[in-house]
Scaffold this motif. Structure first.
Motif, mmCIF file in Angstrom:
data_model
loop_
_atom_site.group_PDB
_atom_site.id
_atom_site.type_symbol
_atom_site.label_atom_id
_atom_site.label_comp_id
_atom_site.label_asym_id
_atom_site.label_seq_id
_atom_site.Cartn_x
_atom_site.Cartn_y
_atom_site.Cartn_z
ATOM 1 N N SER A 147 64.874 -3.203 -12.139
ATOM 2 C CA SER A 147 65.402 -4.553 -12.221
ATOM 3 C C SER A 147 66.506 -4.642 -13.267
ATOM 4 O O SER A 147 66.374 -4.132 -14.354
ATOM 5 N N ILE A 162 69.904 -7.141 1.535
ATOM 6 C CA ILE A 162 68.680 -6.371 1.294
ATOM 7 C C ILE A 162 68.700 -5.053 2.052
ATOM 8 O O ILE A 162 69.475 -4.874 2.992
ATOM 9 N N LEU A 195 62.460 -12.055 -2.215
ATOM 10 C CA LEU A 195 63.901 -11.815 -2.327
ATOM 11 C C LEU A 195 64.683 -13.116 -2.504
ATOM 12 O O LEU A 195 65.636 -13.171 -3.275
ATOM 13 N N ASP A 196 64.270 -14.168 -1.817
ATOM 14 C CA ASP A 196 64.903 -15.477 -2.004
ATOM 15 C C ASP A 196 64.717 -15.955 -3.434
ATOM 16 O O ASP A 196 65.629 -16.528 -4.035
ATOM 17 N N ALA A 235 68.638 -12.719 -3.970
ATOM 18 C CA ALA A 235 69.290 -11.585 -3.304
ATOM 19 C C ALA A 235 70.212 -12.093 -2.198
ATOM 20 O O ALA A 235 69.875 -13.008 -1.457
ATOM 21 N N VAL A 267 61.696 -2.023 -1.072
ATOM 22 C CA VAL A 267 62.566 -3.156 -0.796
ATOM 23 C C VAL A 267 63.596 -3.241 -1.912
ATOM 24 O O VAL A 267 63.250 -3.216 -3.087
ATOM 25 N N GLU A 268 64.863 -3.330 -1.521
ATOM 26 C CA GLU A 268 65.946 -3.461 -2.492
ATOM 27 C C GLU A 268 66.686 -4.763 -2.218
ATOM 28 O O GLU A 268 66.946 -5.101 -1.070
ATOM 29 N N GLY A 269 67.005 -5.471 -3.281
ATOM 30 C CA GLY A 269 67.778 -6.701 -3.182
ATOM 31 C C GLY A 269 69.077 -6.534 -3.955
ATOM 32 O O GLY A 269 69.070 -5.996 -5.068
#
Length: 96
Positions: free
Chosen positions: A94, A26, A18-19, A23, A37-39
């Protein structure tokens, strides 16, 4: 060395991904077969949605455990890109 499956290790590995995409917030949803997992960006728009089944999480942890800390922080060869390339995965939803 086998990867140890723990919440701390999973969150650390997923957090690096995520980094890597930048993001700002989250959401992590645990499912029977793994994690979604959502960012999100700073406007709250979805940047990425990733589904990690148990095998994917194990492979992500194993790959991370085998790399020195400096390699994990490399901007040129990020965790996300290495994981996607090595395990022939792709991001779902995405909008990067």
């Amino acid at each position: 060395m086998p990867a140890t499956i723990s919440y701390a290790n999973v969150l650390h590995a997923v957090g690096q991904v995520l980094d890597q995409i930048g993001a700002k917030s989250i959401a992590i949803h645990e499912e029977e077969d793994g994690l979604v997992v959502e960012g999100f960006n700073s406007d709250g728009q979805l940047l990425v949605q990733m589904h990690y089944d148990i095998a994917s999480l194990y492979e992500l942890l194993k790959a991370q455990a085998g790399q020195p800390a400096a390699a994990n922080a490399s901007a040129d060869d990020g965790v996300l890109h290495r994981f996607l390339a090595q395990y022939d995965r792709e991001l779902v939803g995405s909008v990067l």
